[in-house]
Design an enzyme around this catalytic site. Structure first.
Site, PDB file in Angstrom:
ATOM      1  N   LYS A  87       0.786  -1.157  -0.117  1.00  0.00           N
ATOM      2  CA  LYS A  87      -0.128  -0.086  -0.005  1.00  0.00           C
ATOM      3  C   LYS A  87       0.812   0.971  -0.148  1.00  0.00           C
ATOM      4  O   LYS A  87       1.693   1.502   0.873  1.00  0.00           O
ATOM      5  CB  LYS A  87      -0.890   0.020   1.200  1.00  0.00           C
TER       6      LYS A  87
HETATM    7  O1  G3P Z   1      -9.297   0.904   3.916  1.00  0.00           O
HETATM    8  C1  G3P Z   1      -9.307   2.102   4.429  1.00  0.00           C
HETATM    9  C2  G3P Z   1      -9.709   2.309   5.749  1.00  0.00           C
HETATM   10  O2  G3P Z   1      -8.915   1.382   6.713  1.00  0.00           O
HETATM   11  C3  G3P Z   1      -9.960   3.909   6.175  1.00  0.00           C
HETATM   12  O3  G3P Z   1     -11.242   3.369   6.954  1.00  0.00           O
HETATM   13  O4  G3P Z   1     -12.829   3.881   8.498  1.00  0.00           O
HETATM   14  O5  G3P Z   1     -10.623   4.763   8.879  1.00  0.00           O
HETATM   15  O6  G3P Z   1     -11.933   6.005   7.158  1.00  0.00           O
HETATM   16  P1  G3P Z   1     -11.690   4.670   7.927  1.00  0.00           P
END
Ligand code: G3P
Length: 219
Positions: A87
């Site tokens: 990533k």
């Molecule tokens: O895959 C991306 C994710 O981990 C981010 O999610 O909920 O932290 O915006 P969030």
């Protein structure tokens, strides 16, 4: 649509993989550090375990900000297992690193995508996947799913092979919307996977069937 799980929690990954529906896993430094704190394991040992549990791309994120460092980290991380996908954040340095990492035969998931231009740059750099973060756009009153829709059109216009991972999913409706658009992949938190199963009429239906069946058991 392929289902990835968005977590580094080994218990959640085990439960989800037992369903037989998992095509991959996405982690990020926040999710991985949470699991390191929870289990006391080393980060690379957590990643190795995930790679053994799920037969599909397992995203592990670099933390360097310049391309040489990103490439070095990618080389190290890819030694963990064949299914490690690197990533990389969408920055100029990230773009430079992406081409180099992909040329080494290692998958790249370009992350923190918030615009069509960023998606276009990532696809041109040869990223295997891109991750538009739709929940975080919704958080600032932009409709995250509109971005996914636009990216899908652009990728179709130019036949890019880069696959779109709808990320930062917060609730089951996000998965429905991603599927209606035809996004390649949704990376879904464990709690949301759980909610996708639920419907009150299913529970009521099972209860009624069992009750009716019980009535004739002595006949
Ligand atoms: O895959 C991306 C994710 O981990 C981010 O999610 O909920 O932290 O915006 P969030």
């Amino acid at each position: 649509m392929k289902f990835f799980i968005d977590t580094a929690n080994l218990d959640e990954i085990k439960q989800a993989s037992e369903l037989g529906l998992l095509d991959g896993v996405t982690t990020n430094p926040t999710l991985l550090s949470r699991e390191v704190e929870r289990t006391g394991m080393k980060p690379n040992d957590v990643l190795k375990k995930i790679c053994e549990m799920v037969n599909g791309p397992i995203s592990a994120e670099v933390v360097s900000l310049e391309s040489d460092g990103m490439v070095k980290e990618a080389e190290k991380l890819s030694e963990i297992a064949k299914n490690i996908c690197i990533k990389v954040p969408i920055t100029k340095e990230g773009i430079k690193a992406t081409r180099k990492i992909v040329d080494k035969g290692i998958m790249v998931n370009m992350t923190l995508i918030f615009s069509v231009n960023q998606a276009l740059l990532a696809a041109k750099a040869g990223a295997t996947f891109i991750s538009p973060f739709i929940g975080r756009l919704d958080d600032i009153a932009h409709i995250g799913m509109d971005l996914v829709e636009d990216i899908m059109v652009v990728f179709e216009n130019y036949n890019f092979s880069t696959e779109v991972i709808v990320a930062s999913i917060r609730h089951p409706l996000h998965v429905v919307e991603a599927a209606l658009i035809g996004a390649d992949i949704s990376t879904i938190p464990f709690t949301v996977i759980d909610k996708m199963f639920k419907h009150p009429l299913t529970d009521i239906g099972i209860e009624r069937f069992l009750a009716d069946w019980k009535k004739v058991q002595n006949k």
